[in-house]
Scaffold this motif. Structure first.
Motif, PDB file in Angstrom:
ATOM      1  N   ARG A 189       0.893  -1.335  -0.081  1.00  0.00           N
ATOM      2  CA  ARG A 189      -0.114   0.129   0.066  1.00  0.00           C
ATOM      3  C   ARG A 189       0.748   1.251  -0.014  1.00  0.00           C
ATOM      4  NH1 ARG A 189      -2.782  -2.425   4.189  1.00  0.00           N
ATOM      5  NH2 ARG A 189      -2.045  -1.215   5.746  1.00  0.00           N
ATOM      6  N   ASP A 190       2.077   1.152   0.499  1.00  0.00           N
ATOM      7  CA  ASP A 190       2.988   2.456   0.659  1.00  0.00           C
ATOM      8  C   ASP A 190       3.619   2.691  -0.853  1.00  0.00           C
ATOM      9  OD1 ASP A 190       2.200   2.856   3.251  1.00  0.00           O
ATOM     10  OD2 ASP A 190       4.209   1.918   4.191  1.00  0.00           O
ATOM     11  N   ALA A 191       3.792   1.564  -1.406  1.00  0.00           N
ATOM     12  CA  ALA A 191       4.601   1.720  -2.771  1.00  0.00           C
ATOM     13  C   ALA A 191       3.866   1.874  -3.828  1.00  0.00           C
ATOM     14  CB  ALA A 191       5.263   0.294  -2.897  1.00  0.00           C
ATOM     15  N   TYR A 192       2.372   1.527  -3.877  1.00  0.00           N
ATOM     16  CA  TYR A 192       1.463   1.876  -4.947  1.00  0.00           C
ATOM     17  C   TYR A 192       0.152   2.189  -4.452  1.00  0.00           C
ATOM     18  CZ  TYR A 192       4.821  -1.814  -6.676  1.00  0.00           C
ATOM     19  OH  TYR A 192       5.849  -2.552  -6.981  1.00  0.00           O
ATOM     20  N   ALA A 193      -0.329   2.794  -5.514  1.00  0.00           N
ATOM     21  CA  ALA A 193      -1.859   3.374  -5.443  1.00  0.00           C
ATOM     22  C   ALA A 193      -2.769   2.249  -6.020  1.00  0.00           C
ATOM     23  CB  ALA A 193      -2.063   4.504  -6.095  1.00  0.00           C
ATOM     24  N   PHE A 194      -3.699   2.021  -5.546  1.00  0.00           N
ATOM     25  CA  PHE A 194      -4.661   0.815  -6.194  1.00  0.00           C
ATOM     26  C   PHE A 194      -6.099   1.450  -6.408  1.00  0.00           C
ATOM     27  CE2 PHE A 194      -2.345  -3.088  -4.891  1.00  0.00           C
ATOM     28  CZ  PHE A 194      -1.633  -2.802  -3.890  1.00  0.00           C
ATOM     29  N   PRO A 195      -6.690   0.874  -7.325  1.00  0.00           N
ATOM     30  CA  PRO A 195      -7.911   1.546  -7.723  1.00  0.00           C
ATOM     31  C   PRO A 195      -8.992   0.858  -6.881  1.00  0.00           C
ATOM     32  CG  PRO A 195      -7.086  -0.340  -9.449  1.00  0.00           C
ATOM     33  CD  PRO A 195      -6.039  -0.143  -8.571  1.00  0.00           C
ATOM     34  N   ALA A 196      -8.847   0.966  -5.617  1.00  0.00           N
ATOM     35  CA  ALA A 196      -9.770   0.022  -4.759  1.00  0.00           C
ATOM     36  C   ALA A 196      -9.631   0.732  -3.379  1.00  0.00           C
ATOM     37  CB  ALA A 196      -9.159  -1.404  -4.421  1.00  0.00           C
ATOM     38  N   ASP A 197     -10.466   0.276  -2.492  1.00  0.00           N
ATOM     39  CA  ASP A 197     -10.583   0.754  -1.290  1.00  0.00           C
ATOM     40  C   ASP A 197      -9.446   0.309  -0.049  1.00  0.00           C
ATOM     41  OD1 ASP A 197     -12.046  -1.454   0.697  1.00  0.00           O
ATOM     42  OD2 ASP A 197     -12.696  -1.592  -1.397  1.00  0.00           O
ATOM     43  N   THR A 198      -9.196   1.146   0.863  1.00  0.00           N
ATOM     44  CA  THR A 198      -8.038   0.807   1.625  1.00  0.00           C
ATOM     45  C   THR A 198      -8.422  -0.325   2.466  1.00  0.00           C
ATOM     46  OG1 THR A 198      -7.978   3.258   2.123  1.00  0.00           O
ATOM     47  CG2 THR A 198      -6.513   1.843   3.175  1.00  0.00           C
ATOM     48  N   LEU A 199      -9.830  -0.367   2.768  1.00  0.00           N
ATOM     49  CA  LEU A 199     -10.175  -1.515   3.991  1.00  0.00           C
ATOM     50  C   LEU A 199      -9.852  -3.118   3.276  1.00  0.00           C
ATOM     51  CD1 LEU A 199     -11.855  -1.670   6.622  1.00  0.00           C
ATOM     52  CD2 LEU A 199     -13.746  -2.567   5.279  1.00  0.00           C
ATOM     53  N   SER A 200     -10.234  -3.389   1.892  1.00  0.00           N
ATOM     54  CA  SER A 200     -10.104  -4.333   1.184  1.00  0.00           C
ATOM     55  C   SER A 200      -8.449  -4.773   1.089  1.00  0.00           C
ATOM     56  CB  SER A 200     -10.489  -4.382   0.016  1.00  0.00           C
ATOM     57  OG  SER A 200     -10.118  -3.392  -0.973  1.00  0.00           O
ATOM     58  N   LEU A 201      -7.563  -3.514   0.950  1.00  0.00           N
ATOM     59  CA  LEU A 201      -6.257  -4.038   0.739  1.00  0.00           C
ATOM     60  C   LEU A 201      -5.575  -4.422   2.158  1.00  0.00           C
ATOM     61  CD1 LEU A 201      -5.561  -0.908  -1.593  1.00  0.00           C
ATOM     62  CD2 LEU A 201      -5.559  -3.032  -2.331  1.00  0.00           C
ATOM     63  N   GLY A 202      -6.455  -4.171   3.389  1.00  0.00           N
ATOM     64  CA  GLY A 202      -5.714  -4.841   4.518  1.00  0.00           C
ATOM     65  C   GLY A 202      -5.387  -6.005   4.364  1.00  0.00           C
ATOM     66  N   ASN A 203      -6.127  -6.851   3.517  1.00  0.00           N
ATOM     67  CA  ASN A 203      -5.995  -8.306   3.118  1.00  0.00           C
ATOM     68  C   ASN A 203      -4.968  -8.397   2.021  1.00  0.00           C
ATOM     69  OD1 ASN A 203      -6.140 -10.848   2.287  1.00  0.00           O
ATOM     70  ND2 ASN A 203      -8.165 -10.973   2.388  1.00  0.00           N
ATOM     71  N   LEU A 204      -3.920  -9.085   2.633  1.00  0.00           N
ATOM     72  CA  LEU A 204      -2.710  -9.225   1.369  1.00  0.00           C
ATOM     73  C   LEU A 204      -2.950  -9.771   0.340  1.00  0.00           C
ATOM     74  CD1 LEU A 204       0.221  -8.489   1.066  1.00  0.00           C
ATOM     75  CD2 LEU A 204       0.704 -10.781   2.264  1.00  0.00           C
TER      76      LEU A 204
END
Ligand code: SF4
Lengths: 511, 362
Positions: free
Chosen positions: A173-188
């Motif tokens: 998450r620190d290295a990339y911006a995702f086209p998604a919400d942060t909550l879902s990205l808590g899951n690796l």
């Protein structure tokens, strides 16, 4: 999240792929890090299973207990893991070649990877589980050392810029911006799936979501507990009661947990490879962060372990897992954290155009055109001074008396002497060079500060690394014990100490 | 027109859980109706072909029961010791009233009605009998909340309550028991605030119950509650005493009132009797308001996300993006970022913000 972050998200959505957040990587990727993931029984805090090993190992080690509530079985797997971890960390007493102040080399950084935040917390749980010892107990036995190392890892994980424990989901998450919400990205698995899944939006979203159904937190899917593990654990209990063999049922439990552990392991390995294959270079400031990480490791962990080995049963200070219990310890800790915060951006900003642009946009840095250069030194003393023209931005934090560095020159230091409004759009700012005074600094040109060829150049100034000063305040807090108001700041903590436990606050006060 | 009185007895139970579910997304009509009508979101999800995910692990349930059982064993010896240590009870306190149903680990109370009767008796005795010496700890105090809170009437069970004599008055304090580990300054703040909010619901419910009884000398319901957690990895309780529940109780009062009004409004729109309505179908096809938080409690989250994806709504990028983009779709925001002419003032304002943040690096 800034508007800039949302712009990055939109750019990522446009290409249906994560996009880089910065121009450089802000994390050291050691060649062959130690990786670990845990699973635990719902409602318990100790691990039920552990997978660990080095990235390049042929296969990681998978350890499980038959029942996650069985203290002895859990302690057994924790002990084996603890020994391996201490050896990897070259902890005092676990190797012939411990990391010390004298042999410290940033190339030897011990780095541990976990799949996510909840796994970082597991280290805190491990500290709680095995930290307490009774008077006369051997404090150097593996589980107790594991508790202290776990405590160190957990505390260190909260220090900005540390390079020792890598939460893989956060690193992505620190290295990339995702086209998604942060909550879902808590899951690796979700974060990794954004790189692995093909196709374009919106279909890709559904595929990523499906991939993310594999949990990677230490707590298992309740469905798996209900359908698979709970019947097996019950069966095990019945067999135990009947005095029958547990081998088969424990193997089944091991297999079920092993599959879950390997899913977590594989996600971590994927995350590492994504970052390792990134074409961006490591930020030159990371080396400084690694050095500071290792210094802290030596001072705050290894020194304590050395003390344990050397002590003849005398108390040796170890931090309490819960809190500081002491105003001065808390204040010193606060200053150390603050120093780390300051050092982080100040170390990286010189080698990252995007980070630099962010600092400009947030008003922490400023851009200036040099309009005049002169010397205020007398005789052989040189004190270069510049007058610069600064556009008044939407946000500006420029204040008289503050120190900045010329971008690209982390060791340089200029002090803002005067800020004057020229017109509605500009300030005229008088800055004085504190260092260097007579050596070259580099920017669009390379020249001494007093060189008039700087005139006309547009330069960026970023906040100076004042972390050393803040760190000194941490020491000053302790030194205040003999000063005015010491009764307030250094009073004894009102804790009740169980008689048979060597409580660390007692040690803290006695030392 | 449908009426709330038609709801089943079952719907009157589990009040707290339904209230807390509703609070997580009060803007969503589907969620509101599910809470009011006591139809599980998992069942609605199933009816729409989505596999529900949520449900407690059997291990977690067992652990919770074991912890509670341990606390209340031997006349509540374990929790009493801790309560005395932190000053919730005075030293050498005594008396334990176990109103938990036998199905929940209680000793003698077999039915909801019996628990309600005993709870009522206790509150009345505290008020009228000067010589009455009450028990100091009560497990499972059960309240019948008066009409007008969510449903015609609802029941609510308080994990633990304690009684003390303060300045010639009986004071009742409520506590919330949670099995999760208290790690001092590192304890998950969400867990603490959830527990505190739940204790606030108890406090509010107890207050309105006491008020509704019209007692001449009612016991005082303290706004000071407590939270009972575990010391990590053990069954030892860690009690956070003196939790000020004033604001949490106020939140509960306002929430219940709002939920009542919403419930009346939504239900009055139905022209049929509720008994004839397919509740799942009604709930499934009501208005939704998809948010990130939906994933933490609602089994319909995948379905609502599917709808958001189909509409290209900004919420698929998260709460922050949704706040900035408002009703502008992700696709349209990308176009604005690329410099197409905005069609409305909203688009124009958004474009200014997006372009200002799309700087070139220096
Ligand atoms: S997921 Fe859908 S139904 Fe559930 S609360 Fe959110 S918006 Fe409402």
């Amino acid at each position: 999240m800034s508007t800039r972050d949302i712009v990055r998200q939109l750019e990522a959505a446009k290409i249906s792929q994560p996009v880089p957040r910065y121009s450089t990587l802000h994390v050291r990727l050691v060649d062959n890090p130690f990786m670990v993931a845990f699973v635990r029984m719902a409602g318990e805090s100790r691990p039920w299973g552990i997978v660990y090993g080095r990235l390049n190992d042929a296969a990681p080690r998978v350890l499980t207990a038959g029942d996650g509530r069985n203290r002895e079985a859990v302690a057994e797997i924790c002990e084996e893991f603890g020994v391996a971890l201490c050896q990897y960390f070259r902890a005092e007493g676990h190797t012939f070649n411990p990391i010390t102040k004298d042999n410290l080399d940033t190339k030897d950084l011990p780095q541990i990877w976990v799949p996510g935040e909840r796994h970082v917390e597991m280290f805190h749980h491990l500290e709680y589980a095995y930290w307490r010892v009774r008077k006369g107990d051997d404090r150097t036995q593996p589980l107790t050392v594991l508790a202290r190392l776990s405590g160190w890892i957990f505390r260190e994980s909260g220090r900005t810029g540390q390079q020792q424990i890598i939460d893989a989901a956060r690193a992505l998450r620190d290295a990339y911006a995702f086209p998604a919400d942060t909550l879902s990205l808590g899951n690796l698995t979700t974060a990794v799936a954004w790189f692995k899944e093909d196709g374009v939006l919106p279909e890709k979203r559904i595929r990523v979501r499906t991939a993310g159904e594999q949990r990677v937190s230490p707590t298992l899917d309740p469905g798996l507990d209900k359908d698979v593990l709970s019947p097996l654990v019950e069966q095990r209990a019945d067999l135990l009661k009947a005095g029958k063999s547990l081998t088969l049922v424990e193997q089944k439990i091991h297999d079920a947990l092993g599959r879950e552990l390997m899913a977590r392991w594989n996600s971590m390995v994927d995350a590492y490879r994504i970052l390792a294959n990134d074409t961006r270079a490591e930020n030159i400031g990371v080396e400084k962060l690694v050095k500071s990480t290792m210094d802290k490791y030596v001072v705050e962990f290894q020194r304590v372990e050395r003390g344990m080995l050397d002590s003849s049963g005398d108390p040796v200070f170890t931090p309490h897992p819960e809190t500081d219990f002491h105003g001065s310890a808390a204040a010193a800790g606060y200053f150390r954290m603050q120093a780390a915060d300051v050092a982080y951006t100040a170390s990286l900003v010189h080698d990252d155009a995007e980070l630099c642009a962010e600092a400009l946009a947030s008003g922490h840095a400023f851009m200036a055109e040099v309009t005049d250069v002169w010397n205020t030194g007398v005789g052989r003393v040189t004190i270069p001074n510049w007058q610069v023209k600064v556009p008044i931005g939407e946000i500006s934090r420029l204040r008289e008396g503050e120190d900045y560095s010329l971008v690209g020159n982390p060791k340089s230091k200029v002090s803002v002497r005067e800020v004057e409004v020229v017109d509605e759009e500009h300030w005229s700012v008088h800055i004085e060079w504190e260092s260097p005074k007579v050596r070259d600094v580099s920017g669009p040109i390379s020249a001494k500060p007093l060189d008039s060829s700087w005139i006309g150049h547009r330069l960026i100034f970023v906040p100076c690394d004042t972390s050393a000063l803040t760190a000194k305040q941490a020491q000053a807090v302790w030194d205040a014990k003999d000063g005015v108001g010491a009764w307030l700041t250094h009073g004894r903590a009102p804790v009740q100490v169980e008689e048979n436990v060597i409580d660390d606050i007692t040690q803290l006060q006695d030392n | 027109m449908a009426g709330l009185d038609e709801l089943t007895d079952e719907a009157r139970r589990n009040t707290r859980g339904r209230f807390e579910q509703w609070v997580k997304n009060p803007q969503c009509e589907t969620n509101t109706l599910s809470a009011v009508l006591n139809v599980k979101l998992a069942d609605v999800a199933l009816s729409l072909g989505y596999q529900p995910e949520y449900g407690q692990s059997p291990f977690a349930i067992t652990r919770g029961l074991q912890f509670e059982g341990w606390l209340f064993k031997d006349e509540a010896k374990v929790i009493r010791e801790s309560m005395e240590k932190v000053g919730i009870l005075e030293a050498n306190s005594s008396g334990f009233l176990d109103l938990r149903l036998t199905m929940n680990g209680g000793k003698s109370i077999k039915s909801v009605d019996a628990a309600l009767e005993k709870s009522h008796e206790l509150l009345v005795n505290l008020s009228k009998d000067k010589k009455f010496i009450p028990t100091t700890i009560i497990a499972g105090l059960m309240l019948k909340i008066p009409k007008g809170v969510m449903l015609p009437e609802a029941t609510l069970i308080i994990d633990v309550a304690s009684i003390q004599r303060v300045d010639d008055e009986w004071v009742i304090r409520v506590g919330e028991i949670k099995v999760f580990p208290d790690r001092g300054g590192h304890t998950d703040s969400n867990e603490i605030s959830t527990a505190r909010a739940q204790a606030g619901v108890y406090q509010h419910a107890l207050q309105i119950t006491v008020d509704s009884l019209g007692l001449t000398n009612p016991p005082v319901v303290s706004t000071n509650g407590y939270l009972v957690f575990t010391w990590p990895g053990t069954n030892s309780p860690v009690i956070r005493a003196n939790e000020d529940l004033t604001y949490q109780a106020r939140r509960a009062a306002l929430g219940f009132e709002r939920l009542d009004n919403l419930a009346q409004e939504l239900i009055s729109k139905k022209t049929q009797n509720l008994a004839e309505v397919d509740l799942k179908d009604w709930i499934a096809h009501s208005k939704t308001e998809y948010k990130e938080i939906c994933w933490s409690f609602c089994d319909l989250a995948p379905r609502c996300q599917d709808l958001a994806i189909a509409d290209d709504r900004a919420i698929v990028l998260g709460t922050e993006a949704s706040k900035l983009l408002g009703s502008v779709s992700v696709g349209r925001a990308i176009e604005l970022l690329e410099g197409v002419d905005p069609k409305t003032d909203v688009e124009r304002a958004l474009q200014v913000q997006l372009l200002a943040a799309k700087w070139e690096t220096v």
